[in-house]
Design a protein around this motif. Structure first.
Motif, PDB file in Angstrom:
ATOM      1  N   UNK A  52       0.885  -1.174   0.057  1.00  0.00           N
ATOM      2  CA  UNK A  52      -0.003   0.300   0.020  1.00  0.00           C
ATOM      3  C   UNK A  52       1.014   1.129   0.138  1.00  0.00           C
ATOM      4  N   UNK A  53       0.207   2.136  -0.455  1.00  0.00           N
ATOM      5  CA  UNK A  53       0.913   3.544  -0.350  1.00  0.00           C
ATOM      6  C   UNK A  53       0.268   4.410   0.525  1.00  0.00           C
ATOM      7  N   UNK A  54       1.297   5.228   1.162  1.00  0.00           N
ATOM      8  CA  UNK A  54       0.647   6.095   2.382  1.00  0.00           C
ATOM      9  C   UNK A  54       0.245   7.351   1.615  1.00  0.00           C
ATOM     10  N   UNK A  55      -0.982   7.848   2.115  1.00  0.00           N
ATOM     11  CA  UNK A  55      -1.459   9.268   1.807  1.00  0.00           C
ATOM     12  C   UNK A  55      -1.695   9.909   3.174  1.00  0.00           C
ATOM     13  N   UNK A  56      -2.072  11.175   3.237  1.00  0.00           N
ATOM     14  CA  UNK A  56      -2.309  11.852   4.399  1.00  0.00           C
ATOM     15  C   UNK A  56      -3.146  11.295   5.126  1.00  0.00           C
ATOM     16  N   UNK A  57      -4.343  10.383   4.597  1.00  0.00           N
ATOM     17  CA  UNK A  57      -5.386  10.178   5.351  1.00  0.00           C
ATOM     18  C   UNK A  57      -5.586   8.488   5.725  1.00  0.00           C
ATOM     19  N   UNK A  58      -5.004   7.912   4.730  1.00  0.00           N
ATOM     20  CA  UNK A  58      -4.996   6.468   4.789  1.00  0.00           C
ATOM     21  C   UNK A  58      -3.981   5.749   4.052  1.00  0.00           C
ATOM     22  N   UNK A  59      -3.910   4.411   4.111  1.00  0.00           N
ATOM     23  CA  UNK A  59      -3.266   3.715   3.004  1.00  0.00           C
ATOM     24  C   UNK A  59      -4.012   3.190   1.765  1.00  0.00           C
ATOM     25  N   UNK A  60      -3.252   3.521   0.527  1.00  0.00           N
ATOM     26  CA  UNK A  60      -4.124   3.035  -0.654  1.00  0.00           C
ATOM     27  C   UNK A  60      -3.411   1.794  -1.174  1.00  0.00           C
ATOM     28  N   UNK A  61      -4.304   0.809  -1.703  1.00  0.00           N
ATOM     29  CA  UNK A  61      -3.404  -0.420  -1.996  1.00  0.00           C
ATOM     30  C   UNK A  61      -2.785  -0.035  -3.398  1.00  0.00           C
ATOM     31  N   UNK A  62      -1.838  -0.727  -3.419  1.00  0.00           N
ATOM     32  CA  UNK A  62      -0.936  -0.486  -4.787  1.00  0.00           C
ATOM     33  C   UNK A  62      -1.760  -0.840  -6.061  1.00  0.00           C
ATOM     34  N   UNK A  63      -2.736  -1.842  -5.903  1.00  0.00           N
ATOM     35  CA  UNK A  63      -3.696  -1.899  -7.000  1.00  0.00           C
ATOM     36  C   UNK A  63      -4.379  -0.658  -7.618  1.00  0.00           C
ATOM     37  N   UNK A  64      -4.832   0.131  -6.654  1.00  0.00           N
ATOM     38  CA  UNK A  64      -5.636   1.288  -6.747  1.00  0.00           C
ATOM     39  C   UNK A  64      -4.629   2.467  -7.641  1.00  0.00           C
ATOM     40  N   UNK A  65      -3.441   2.558  -7.135  1.00  0.00           N
ATOM     41  CA  UNK A  65      -2.563   3.381  -7.493  1.00  0.00           C
ATOM     42  C   UNK A  65      -2.147   3.087  -9.053  1.00  0.00           C
ATOM     43  N   UNK A  66      -2.019   1.625  -9.215  1.00  0.00           N
ATOM     44  CA  UNK A  66      -1.722   1.215 -10.705  1.00  0.00           C
ATOM     45  C   UNK A  66      -2.785   1.578 -11.418  1.00  0.00           C
ATOM     46  N   UNK A  67      -4.215   1.323 -11.045  1.00  0.00           N
ATOM     47  CA  UNK A  67      -5.166   1.692 -11.641  1.00  0.00           C
ATOM     48  C   UNK A  67      -5.047   2.990 -11.937  1.00  0.00           C
ATOM     49  N   UNK A  68      -4.749   3.981 -11.185  1.00  0.00           N
ATOM     50  CA  UNK A  68      -5.006   5.483 -11.340  1.00  0.00           C
ATOM     51  C   UNK A  68      -3.834   5.834 -12.442  1.00  0.00           C
ATOM     52  N   UNK A  69      -2.760   5.070 -12.485  1.00  0.00           N
ATOM     53  CA  UNK A  69      -1.709   5.279 -13.594  1.00  0.00           C
ATOM     54  C   UNK A  69      -2.388   4.667 -14.914  1.00  0.00           C
ATOM     55  N   UNK A  70      -3.084   3.577 -14.799  1.00  0.00           N
ATOM     56  CA  UNK A  70      -3.295   3.216 -16.028  1.00  0.00           C
ATOM     57  C   UNK A  70      -4.497   4.070 -16.811  1.00  0.00           C
ATOM     58  N   UNK A  71      -5.274   4.622 -15.889  1.00  0.00           N
ATOM     59  CA  UNK A  71      -6.382   5.570 -16.241  1.00  0.00           C
ATOM     60  C   UNK A  71      -5.496   6.946 -16.884  1.00  0.00           C
ATOM     61  N   UNK A  72      -4.745   7.060 -16.311  1.00  0.00           N
ATOM     62  CA  UNK A  72      -3.965   8.610 -16.791  1.00  0.00           C
ATOM     63  C   UNK A  72      -3.188   8.172 -18.085  1.00  0.00           C
ATOM     64  N   UNK A  73      -2.682   7.090 -18.199  1.00  0.00           N
ATOM     65  CA  UNK A  73      -1.778   6.729 -19.281  1.00  0.00           C
ATOM     66  C   UNK A  73      -2.800   5.917 -20.498  1.00  0.00           C
ATOM     67  N   UNK A  74      -3.908   5.802 -20.380  1.00  0.00           N
ATOM     68  CA  UNK A  74      -4.956   5.085 -21.070  1.00  0.00           C
ATOM     69  C   UNK A  74      -4.471   3.642 -21.504  1.00  0.00           C
ATOM     70  N   UNK A  75      -3.879   3.306 -20.481  1.00  0.00           N
ATOM     71  CA  UNK A  75      -3.395   1.666 -20.561  1.00  0.00           C
ATOM     72  C   UNK A  75      -2.051   1.730 -21.200  1.00  0.00           C
ATOM     73  N   UNK A  76      -1.609   2.712 -21.725  1.00  0.00           N
ATOM     74  CA  UNK A  76      -0.293   2.619 -22.136  1.00  0.00           C
ATOM     75  C   UNK A  76       0.982   2.837 -21.109  1.00  0.00           C
ATOM     76  N   UNK A  77       2.208   2.786 -21.797  1.00  0.00           N
ATOM     77  CA  UNK A  77       3.265   2.737 -20.620  1.00  0.00           C
ATOM     78  C   UNK A  77       3.297   4.279 -20.166  1.00  0.00           C
ATOM     79  N   UNK A  78       4.000   4.546 -19.049  1.00  0.00           N
ATOM     80  CA  UNK A  78       3.957   5.737 -18.499  1.00  0.00           C
ATOM     81  C   UNK A  78       4.723   6.957 -19.427  1.00  0.00           C
ATOM     82  N   UNK A  79       4.230   7.945 -19.163  1.00  0.00           N
ATOM     83  CA  UNK A  79       5.003   9.153 -19.863  1.00  0.00           C
ATOM     84  C   UNK A  79       6.391   9.574 -19.415  1.00  0.00           C
ATOM     85  N   UNK A  80       6.707   9.059 -18.333  1.00  0.00           N
ATOM     86  CA  UNK A  80       7.930   9.387 -17.914  1.00  0.00           C
ATOM     87  C   UNK A  80       8.634   8.163 -17.685  1.00  0.00           C
TER      88      UNK A  80
END
Length: 142
Positions: A52-80
């Motif tokens: 999980x990744x620490x946030x200011x309020x809770x721990x977010x499961x890595x799966x959720x963070x990876x999903x957010x990256x996937x949404x940001x990148x439209x399923x492609x590789x990261x822009x960085x």
């Protein structure tokens, strides 16, 4: 393939997929070069579904963070790249997870998340992120 079968092994680059379990550990296959190795139970192993990744309020499961990256990148590789500088990595991660705890999530952690996402994307394993939602939502209905 769920994140329950994907591992990070301390001291070894990349991610590994569990092939089979043995009495003393497991046989795993690298997602980078497809080579198989045996790891003992004494190895420092992290299962991606348990990170999980620490946030200011809770721990977010890595799966959720990876999903957010996937949404940001439209399923492609990261822009960085995971090799980019600290400021680039932090700025990118702030776009993905605006309330991550900057005191407890280091640039090295962000590097790993970016690298792991790109490995999962390259190996067509990002579908596991959506598949786990279906499993988790059916569990909640029971």
């Amino acid at each position: 393939m769920s994140l329950d079968k994907i591992l990070s092994i301390s001291g070894k680059p990349g991610l590994f997929e569990i092939v089979t379990q043995t009495r003393t550990g497991a046989v795993v296959q690298s997602l980078i070069d497809k080579k198989r190795i045996t790891v003992g139970a004494h190895s420092n192993i992290s299962i991606l579904s348990e990170i999980a990744i620490y946030t200011l309020t809770e721990e977010v499961p890595l799966r959720e963070v990876l999903k957010k990256i996937k949404d940001k990148e439209n399923g492609g590789p990261t822009s960085i790249s995971h090799k980019d500088g600290k400021l680039v990595l932090e700025e990118y991660f702030f776009d993905v997870l605006p309330d991550y705890d900057e005191d407890r999530v280091y640039a090295s952690d962000i590097k790993k998340v970016i690298q792991w996402y790109n490995l999962l994307q390259k190996n067509n394993l990002l579908g596991a992120l959506d598949a786990e939602d279906v499993v988790n939502s059916s569990d909640e209905e029971e």
